[in-house]
Design a protein around this motif. Structure first.
Motif, PDB file in Angstrom:
ATOM      1  N   HIS A  57     -59.787 161.412 -15.712  1.00  0.00           N
ATOM      2  CA  HIS A  57     -60.351 160.115 -15.292  1.00  0.00           C
ATOM      3  C   HIS A  57     -61.788 160.134 -15.783  1.00  0.00           C
ATOM      4  N   GLY A  58     -61.981 159.665 -17.005  1.00  0.00           N
ATOM      5  CA  GLY A  58     -63.231 159.878 -17.698  1.00  0.00           C
ATOM      6  C   GLY A  58     -64.167 158.690 -17.692  1.00  0.00           C
ATOM      7  N   GLN A  59     -65.398 158.969 -18.122  1.00  0.00           N
ATOM      8  CA  GLN A  59     -66.454 157.972 -18.232  1.00  0.00           C
ATOM      9  C   GLN A  59     -67.416 158.443 -19.307  1.00  0.00           C
ATOM     10  N   LYS A  60     -67.868 157.543 -20.140  1.00  0.00           N
ATOM     11  CA  LYS A  60     -68.733 157.918 -21.251  1.00  0.00           C
ATOM     12  C   LYS A  60     -70.068 158.470 -20.759  1.00  0.00           C
ATOM     13  N   ALA A  61     -70.362 159.708 -21.154  1.00  0.00           N
ATOM     14  CA  ALA A  61     -71.677 160.351 -20.977  1.00  0.00           C
ATOM     15  C   ALA A  61     -72.001 160.769 -19.542  1.00  0.00           C
ATOM     16  N   LEU A  85     -61.960 155.445  -5.526  1.00  0.00           N
ATOM     17  CA  LEU A  85     -61.906 155.121  -4.106  1.00  0.00           C
ATOM     18  C   LEU A  85     -62.329 153.679  -3.831  1.00  0.00           C
ATOM     19  N   GLY A  86     -62.523 152.896  -4.905  1.00  0.00           N
ATOM     20  CA  GLY A  86     -62.848 151.491  -4.722  1.00  0.00           C
ATOM     21  C   GLY A  86     -64.288 151.216  -4.345  1.00  0.00           C
ATOM     22  N   GLN A  97     -67.542 154.151 -10.660  1.00  0.00           N
ATOM     23  CA  GLN A  97     -67.756 155.337 -11.473  1.00  0.00           C
ATOM     24  C   GLN A  97     -66.537 156.257 -11.386  1.00  0.00           C
ATOM     25  N   ALA A  98     -66.376 157.102 -12.402  1.00  0.00           N
ATOM     26  CA  ALA A  98     -65.208 157.989 -12.482  1.00  0.00           C
ATOM     27  C   ALA A  98     -65.486 159.261 -11.690  1.00  0.00           C
ATOM     28  N   ARG A  99     -65.091 159.255 -10.426  1.00  0.00           N
ATOM     29  CA  ARG A  99     -65.447 160.359  -9.531  1.00  0.00           C
ATOM     30  C   ARG A  99     -64.280 160.910  -8.719  1.00  0.00           C
ATOM     31  N   TYR A 100     -63.109 160.322  -8.782  1.00  0.00           N
ATOM     32  CA  TYR A 100     -62.028 160.754  -7.899  1.00  0.00           C
ATOM     33  C   TYR A 100     -60.695 160.642  -8.629  1.00  0.00           C
ATOM     34  N   LEU A 101     -59.916 161.726  -8.568  1.00  0.00           N
ATOM     35  CA  LEU A 101     -58.583 161.744  -9.163  1.00  0.00           C
ATOM     36  C   LEU A 101     -57.663 162.546  -8.253  1.00  0.00           C
TER      37      LEU A 101
END
Length: 269
Positions: A57-61, A85-86, A97-101
């Protein structure tokens, strides 16, 4: 079964450190944080060459989390349950932001719910970033309550960016004003434990003094000026199976290492 968490602090910069850690320690399930990569640019082939399945669950940089499962040990590819988590980021219009999987880790003899997280840092405080941290922790608590209600074996692990107790840091005075150690952050973390989750590292190291992070600045690693912010929380079904827990701190001392060390638990059958 070994389950581990590792804030890699940039997958592209640390790929040699990650692959050697996987080859040397061989966790059945490995959760990564701060991969700092989009899903499509994540170097999955190098990890898959070791026999691991990869879900990102990615995000650039910035940010980004991933879950790896060991195919050589008979694990299936991680089956996604939920990503995110919404909670939108602290900037207007930023989005989530990409923080939870969260995944199902399906092994040859058991299935386990695994939630990999990278909790917001919260600095500077006071301000929107600290408010975001606390809102994120409340959303996490709600999600963990939902997992709990399913009565499944579950592990919630990652970089929580919370120093829970005074004996989890080399110097209370040095970190006194940091968002990681504020009463509100600690209280939010304590509520997770109060809901019945077990802090694996604290349980087997009740006197504290075990670090998982050392800053790159000020010779922190060389002076052992660290603290504990990487945690593994276990549902009752997993806490009953806890056999061992550790920190692979030797990997923090290697060339071009992450500023975090991997943390792992061993669960019996």
């Amino acid at each position: 079964m070994k389950i581990a968490t590792f804030n890699i602090n940039g997958i592209k910069a640390r790929l040699p450190r990650l692959t050697e850690w996987l080859a040397e320690t061989r966790p059945a399930v490995a959760c990564l944080q701060e991969i700092k990569s989009l899903d499509e640019t994540f170097p999955g082939k190098e990890i898959e060459a070791l026999g691991y399945h990869v879900l990102t669950h990615g995000q650039k940089a910035f940010n980004g989390v991933a879950v790896l499962t060991d195919g050589k040990a008979g694990f299936e590819p991680p089956r996604e349950v939920r990503r995110g988590l919404g909670i939108d980021g602290p900037k207007d219009g930023e989005g989530e932001q990409a923080r939870y999987l969260e995944v199902e880790a399906i092994g040859p003899s058991s299935t386990m719910r695994v939630a990999c997280l990278y909790l917001p840092n919260g600095n500077p405080r006071p301000g929107p970033k600290f408010d975001y941290k606390l809102a994120w922790m409340e959303a996490l608590r709600a999600r963990m309550a939902a997992i709990w209600a399913e009565e499944v074996p579950a592990v919630v692990l990652g970089d929580f960016n919370v120093i829970p107790e005074d004996d989890d840091v080399w110097s209370v005075k040095a970190m006194a004003n940091d968002a990681l150690m504020q009463p509100e952050s600690r209280a939010a973390y304590a509520r997770l434990l109060g809901d019945g989750w077990t802090d694996a590292l604290r349980t087997l190291n009740p006197r504290g003094g075990v670090w998982t992070y050392w800053d790159y600045q000020g010779g922190a690693w060389q002076r052992d000026h660290g603290f504990r912010i990487d945690h593994v929380l276990l549902s009752p079904e997993c806490a009953d199976r806890l056999e061992a827990v550790g920190v692979d701190r030797e990997h923090r001392g290697r060339e071009k290492a992450s500023d975090h060390a991997p943390v792992w638990v061993e669960l019996g059958t």
